[in-house]
Motif scaffolding. Sequence first.
Motif, mmCIF file in Angstrom:
data_model
loop_
_atom_site.group_PDB
_atom_site.id
_atom_site.type_symbol
_atom_site.label_atom_id
_atom_site.label_comp_id
_atom_site.label_asym_id
_atom_site.label_seq_id
_atom_site.Cartn_x
_atom_site.Cartn_y
_atom_site.Cartn_z
ATOM 1 N N ASP B 187 1.010 -1.251 0.056
ATOM 2 C CA ASP B 187 -0.071 -0.121 0.086
ATOM 3 C C ASP B 187 0.898 1.068 0.067
ATOM 4 O O ASP B 187 1.721 1.407 1.064
ATOM 5 N N VAL B 189 0.326 4.192 0.734
ATOM 6 C CA VAL B 189 0.226 5.156 1.856
ATOM 7 C C VAL B 189 0.532 4.729 3.265
ATOM 8 O O VAL B 189 1.327 5.430 3.781
ATOM 9 N N THR B 190 0.233 3.614 3.539
ATOM 10 C CA THR B 190 0.774 3.018 4.951
ATOM 11 C C THR B 190 1.748 2.093 4.791
ATOM 12 O O THR B 190 2.571 1.772 5.825
ATOM 13 N N MET B 192 1.607 -0.971 3.990
ATOM 14 C CA MET B 192 1.449 -2.218 4.241
ATOM 15 C C MET B 192 1.272 -3.300 3.140
ATOM 16 O O MET B 192 0.969 -2.883 2.061
ATOM 17 N N ASP B 193 1.409 -4.628 3.514
ATOM 18 C CA ASP B 193 1.555 -5.358 2.399
ATOM 19 C C ASP B 193 0.030 -5.854 2.415
ATOM 20 O O ASP B 193 -0.904 -6.231 3.201
ATOM 21 N N ARG B 194 -0.716 -5.764 1.002
ATOM 22 C CA ARG B 194 -1.997 -6.158 0.729
ATOM 23 C C ARG B 194 -2.084 -7.575 -0.038
ATOM 24 O O ARG B 194 -1.573 -7.394 -1.368
ATOM 25 N N PHE B 195 -2.506 -8.569 0.260
ATOM 26 C CA PHE B 195 -2.812 -9.761 -0.439
ATOM 27 C C PHE B 195 -1.699 -10.137 -1.097
ATOM 28 O O PHE B 195 -1.868 -10.862 -2.232
#
Lengths: 144, 505
Positions: B187, B189-190, B192-195
């Motif tokens: 992501d 913006v943050t 973070m790992d997504r999927f």
Amino acid sequence: MKQLLMPTPFMATILVIVALFFAIGGYRLGLWEWEMPGAGLLPFGTALLLLPLIGRVFFERTGTEEPFRLRPLMAVLLLAIYAATLPSLGFIIPTIILITVWIRMLDGLPILTGLAVAVALALTGALTFVVLLQVPMPLVPKFL
Amino acid sequence: MTEALQQIWYGLTLAATPGNLLYALIGSTLGTLVGVLPGLGPVTTIAILLPITYQVGEPLGAMIMLASIYYGAMYGGSTTSILLKVPGEAASVITCLDGYQMARQGRAGPALAIAAIGSFIAGTVSIFALAFVGPAFANFALSFGPPEYFALAVFGLGLSATLSGGSPVRGIVMVLVGVLLGTVGLDTVTGMDRFTFGSLELADGIELVPLLMGMFGLGEILFNLEQKGGFQLLTAKIGRLMPSRKEWRESWPAIGRGSVFGFFIGLIPGGGAILGSLLSYSVEKTLSKEPDKFGQGAIAGVAGPESANNSAASASFIPLLTLGIPGNAVTAVLFAGLLIQNITPGPLMMTQHPDMFWGIIASMYFGNIMLLILNLPMVGLWVQLLRVPFWILGPAVLVISVLGVYSLRNSWFDVYLLIAAGLVGYAFRKASLDPGPLIMAMILATILDTSLRQSLLMGDGNIAIMVTRPLSGIILGVSVLVVAYQFYAHFRGRRPKILDETATN
């Protein structure tokens, strides 16, 4: 059950699973955190919008729809075996075998015709990409 | 006016270097060569040939080659539409109506010639218009904030989902699936790992090129394995090539009108060539003194839509290059091509990469001239290519795809992705689900995600900011109206038949 294997209901079922996966995953990622929209907001919202529409597609009849056929599925199986052997056997041997089998099994042509086309295509591909364009694709098996 | 002409001149000097002319020639030839092969449309052609442009090394040369491949594939697609009644893409379905009838009447030559000449004229008109409209578009786009970008992305996706052909419900489903797949990766913006399932290969998102090549190239090959007996070549003899004086008289006004309609429709993100062709065909039929001849071999029915088609294709570069919003599946593939060259299209492209912007636009002109030279005298040679049997074509596409995909990142993961995408592409095709809107949505998912979140921050969490800002409010309002009308017309049976019948081509 047979009806479920028709392309539209089958794909709709797969898409429901995909949508649920993203909805749950999006929720877990967080919808609103630290006073700002979270990483899961868009996937969660999109998946929620998607689910009822997939329901509509599931029951939509196109009239001309035909079931999945064996030949393309056999081709996919061949491709899967091909992809699995490529890293260890290199490009040339798996490609020649794949195309020979492809032309023999899927097009019903003599094995020698398949072999001739396979050798020609594999060598032309290797020459163009590996020799001329210098793509570092391994051509022969690792043990050679 | 003078500035625009100076910019065109600048572009022409960049595009006219021997190296770039050579890339344009190679691209035009390859595009026509693959585009003319039965069953391979422009999207498939560009997707298959995309990795080859990566090997060029120099960004402008690579993009000139890619744009030429696009044009070449469009020209090649006209040949299969007229001689085989096999449209390479949805917009060519309209060319089939009268083009194929002309070929049946022994007038294949004039049909092919007028398609090539009409495309050339429309392309040329459109390229000059682009030079004037492009800077205005880019300047306007500089004033856009996150809500406007969000609204534009929604507008483009809404139109492409409901107007690209096939059922609008299925189109929207594909767009939403594309948005979901587009969120895979880190992501922005943050962080973070997504999927990603922890996979490093997925950290930057799902790689577009293997997906494109799999869904359009391999998927098409798998689908064609089902077709028994292959395609029926109507005639290998073209005969007289040049249209008669009467045919010229009927064609000129249609070419002029088609060029203008196509250009304006191509500017709309998601508008696409199919709308331009449809509109041109309807207008020509309405204005004709013999409307009953349409569908029976009227040359204006080939000249108008082919010109509109080509004009829209050139104009669709404007939303792509100035807004960073691909207007259709083909420009989505070109978007991937720009990203491979580390160039992100958008309003700043004209100031940050003026050489790319003006070089690509000017090169289209040279590409058009080359295509006219390649297509008119050599049409007989291209027709012979229609005889290439599928049992050679399929494995050849397979070999090019595997090598091409591997060449991008030297990654086996991409080869596996290609094969998986091929299976998915075949299944989509069987279920009349068009992968074009899915690819567009995957590309636009990043814009959607960041602009949605930035807008919400700007509005203190209130989504109403999207509609209270005048421009984004208007764009969203128009999007809702267009999509709602398409749904209404679909369920009431009031859509043009062609839109409902053309799904995945």
